[in-house]
Design an enzyme around this catalytic site. Sequence first.
Site, PDB file in Angstrom:
ATOM      1  CD  GLU A 183      -2.848  -1.021   2.164  1.00  0.00           C
ATOM      2  OE1 GLU A 183      -2.727  -0.973   3.398  1.00  0.00           O
ATOM      3  OE2 GLU A 183      -3.766  -1.526   2.268  1.00  0.00           O
TER       4      GLU A 183
ATOM      5  CD  GLU B 289       5.422 -21.266  11.505  1.00  0.00           C
ATOM      6  OE1 GLU B 289       5.664 -21.256  12.581  1.00  0.00           O
ATOM      7  OE2 GLU B 289       4.693 -20.881  11.281  1.00  0.00           O
TER       8      GLU B 289
END
Length: 268
Positions: free
Chosen positions: A78, A109
Amino acid sequence: MNTTESSSLYDNLEQMDVATILQNINEEDKKVAHAVAKALPSIGSLVEGIIPRMQKGGRLIYIGAGTSGRLGILDASECPPTYGVPHDLVLGIIAGGDTAIRKAVEHAEDDFEQAWQDIQQHGFNAQDTVIGIAASGTTPYAIGGVKAAKAAGLLTACITCNTNSPLAAAVDFPVEVVVGPEFVTGSTRMKAGTAQKLVLNMISTSVMIKLGKVKGNKMVDMQLSNKKLVERGARMIMEATGLDKEKSESMLHQYGSVRAAVDAFHQK
């Protein structure tokens, strides 16, 4: 046991009616902003460390897995449309690659080495800042990434929701936002995720303001990627110049940004 994994303050959730479920979730959510407030000194120190590095050409790099990785990508993605910055100035990197944005990638992960390899694919310089995001503070992907980044001379930080975590111990600027047990035990996409989002908002927004990407309270460098943003930009020009809407939109299209249009107007 980590706070993020501790048992919910509520039980028999399936027996609650919908109104009660929503009320209880809301009561828990109210705690998040207060927890973030306690971390403001740590967040401020981190931001003060990031700004001069980015002024010298450094980038801001978020790394994380699962919800944490997705939130980093959200914040990074953004920044270009909001502030008109290059797409690689703020980067969000998730364990498992872009596939993991929508679908969990098994064991991604748990790879201690992969984050640094992922960072290197984008290149790096000594002015970059790497922020590991992990609610637990124990995610190997994030820990390995910040350790390697620190060894390479980059500034390192983390956003976690437990105290005294291995991730916090590995970085220059730990940000610990302890929001307490989740409404659904261990569901850190809830309060922990909200806390991480609030902190990311603070970091990127304050950095962009100090990099000169905001004038007054306006996003003067935002990308004009849709009709709503063009109309918003025109209103900004109208307020800054006193021109009517038609002329403001014309100048916006001519100069490509609110900042450039307003500067051109004042130079006439």
